[in-house]
Motif scaffolding. Structure first.
Motif, PDB file in Angstrom:
ATOM      1  N   ASP A  42      -8.324   5.771   9.021  1.00  9.91           N
ATOM      2  CA  ASP A  42      -6.873   5.638   9.025  1.00  9.91           C
ATOM      3  C   ASP A  42      -6.236   5.799   7.648  1.00  9.91           C
ATOM      4  OD1 ASP A  42      -7.936   3.310   7.997  1.00  9.91           O
ATOM      5  OD2 ASP A  42      -6.591   1.968   9.088  1.00  9.91           O
ATOM      6  N   LEU A  43      -6.940   6.425   6.707  1.00 10.25           N
ATOM      7  CA  LEU A  43      -6.351   6.604   5.382  1.00 10.25           C
ATOM      8  C   LEU A  43      -5.180   7.581   5.397  1.00 10.25           C
ATOM      9  CD1 LEU A  43      -9.362   6.800   2.903  1.00 10.25           C
ATOM     10  CD2 LEU A  43      -7.689   4.960   3.139  1.00 10.25           C
ATOM     11  N   GLN A  72     -10.858   2.223   7.514  1.00 11.29           N
ATOM     12  CA  GLN A  72     -10.914   2.649   6.113  1.00 11.29           C
ATOM     13  C   GLN A  72      -9.958   1.851   5.237  1.00 11.29           C
ATOM     14  OE1 GLN A  72     -10.135   6.895   6.649  1.00 11.29           O
ATOM     15  NE2 GLN A  72     -12.188   7.326   5.875  1.00 11.29           N
ATOM     16  N   THR A  73      -8.798   1.513   5.756  1.00 16.11           N
ATOM     17  CA  THR A  73      -7.796   0.825   4.942  1.00 16.11           C
ATOM     18  C   THR A  73      -8.228  -0.585   4.557  1.00 16.11           C
ATOM     19  OG1 THR A  73      -6.643   0.310   7.025  1.00 16.11           O
ATOM     20  CG2 THR A  73      -5.792   2.141   5.709  1.00 16.11           C
ATOM     21  N   LEU A  76     -10.509  -0.337   0.610  1.00 17.94           N
ATOM     22  CA  LEU A  76      -9.964   0.387  -0.539  1.00 17.94           C
ATOM     23  C   LEU A  76     -10.705   0.050  -1.830  1.00 17.94           C
ATOM     24  CD1 LEU A  76      -6.142   0.148   0.243  1.00 17.94           C
ATOM     25  CD2 LEU A  76      -7.702   2.055   0.684  1.00 17.94           C
ATOM     26  N   VAL A 173      -4.518   8.770  -2.646  1.00 15.60           N
ATOM     27  CA  VAL A 173      -5.347   8.458  -1.486  1.00 15.60           C
ATOM     28  C   VAL A 173      -6.700   9.150  -1.630  1.00 15.60           C
ATOM     29  CG1 VAL A 173      -5.563   8.694   1.029  1.00 15.60           C
ATOM     30  CG2 VAL A 173      -3.335   8.173   0.002  1.00 15.60           C
TER      31      VAL A 173
END
Length: 301
Positions: A42-43, A72-73, A76, A173
């Protein structure tokens, strides 16, 4: 033994091609006594409600997974650590090129077609400062090789281009090639099963994994599902999602049977398919799908 995974992007509903790849990833993992993990990538872009719909669809065709769904978020810090490691070793550099700049730049001598030509690789401090004022920088990997060879369960040895690919986009990102390597390492994934349209990215990712010391996973790039024109399946091809097929009176159990039939596996259940699964015997050509194929499948619930 490690783990395999399925890692969709929450940009919309899964179609039968995505579901077929998910079933294959599950079969590969379970047949090798690996855990099977689910990761939401979901980046980049996430459509409201898409993740929940995808999880429902995977469960509806009978798939299960181990542990909690990861995103994914939520990871980080791991991406930032990898970037710091690469930067400290002088393996990243700032790039200010647009896609147009790259398309119009002359290729470096002996460079592979489509490879980044190295425009920003050796800029001086003054040149970087000047360009930085006009455009945010992406970070590219300073690659030490031009190609890298991976071994794939279905394709054998495959050698592909490794150029100075983007590791962090100019919006900060992490780019796909970096994110997927870090994600897999942090999750203990040592088996990657995905569509064969991603085979060409495997050498870049495997090379990056060696730089980060995370180990190269076992790859299996599986055939895609195509429409009757030989193009990748999309919603414009009609009833290709579980929701659309259910509206046509085709239950998820029938869709699962159709997917297993397309793989030459027993259709009674996923357990029966797993008992018979042998990668050496699975189809190597794309599956040509039509909604009529599903409607006429003749599967039993």
């Amino acid at each position: 033994m490690g783990a395999g995974r399925f890692a969709p992007s929450p940009s919309g509903e899964l179609h039968v091609g995505n579901l077929r790849t998910a079933v294959l990833a599950w079969l590969f993992a379970r047949s090798t006594r690996r855990s099977f993990l689910l990761r939401i990538e979901d980046l980049d872009r996430a459509r409201a409600g898409a993740e929940d719909a995808q999880l429902r669809d995977l469960a509806a065709v009978g798939l299960d997974w181990d542990g909690a769904v990861e995103r994914q978020t939520d990871r980080l810090d791991g991406f930032h650590d990898a970037v710091s490691t690469l930067r400290s070793r002088g393996l990243l550099y700032e790039c200010y090129c647009t896609r147009r700049d790259i398309a119009e730049a002359p290729s470096a001598p002996h460079a592979a077609p489509g490879a980044y030509p190295g425009t920003c690789r050796n800029l001086s401090d003054a040149e970087r400062a000047g360009r930085r004022a006009g455009r945010p920088a992406a970070l590219r990997l300073r690659s030490g090789v031009g190609s890298f060879t991976v071994t794939d369960v279905l394709h054998g040895e495959y050698t592909g281009v490794v150029d100075d690919f983007v590791a962090v986009r100019n919006d900060g990102v992490p780019a796909y090639n970096l994110a997927v390597v870090v994600d897999d390492a942090l999750q203990g994934i040592d088996q990657v099963v995905r569509g064969d349209d991603l085979l060409s990215s495997a050498p870049r990712q495997a090379y990056l994994a060696t730089l980060l010391g995370t180990g190269v996973p076992q790859y299996a790039h599986v055939p895609l599902v195509l429409n009757r024109e030989g193009r990748r399946l999309a919603k414009r091809d009609g009833s290709v999602t579980l929701a659309a097929l259910e509206r046509d009176g085709i239950a998820p159990a029938r869709v699962r049977q159709l997917l297993l039939r397309s793989l030459g596996l027993p259709e009674a259940s996923l357990a029966a398919a797993l008992a018979a699964f042998d990668p050496a015997r699975m189809p190597r050509e794309p599956w040509i799908y039509s909604p009529l194929t599903a409607a006429d499948a003749g599967c039993d619930d």
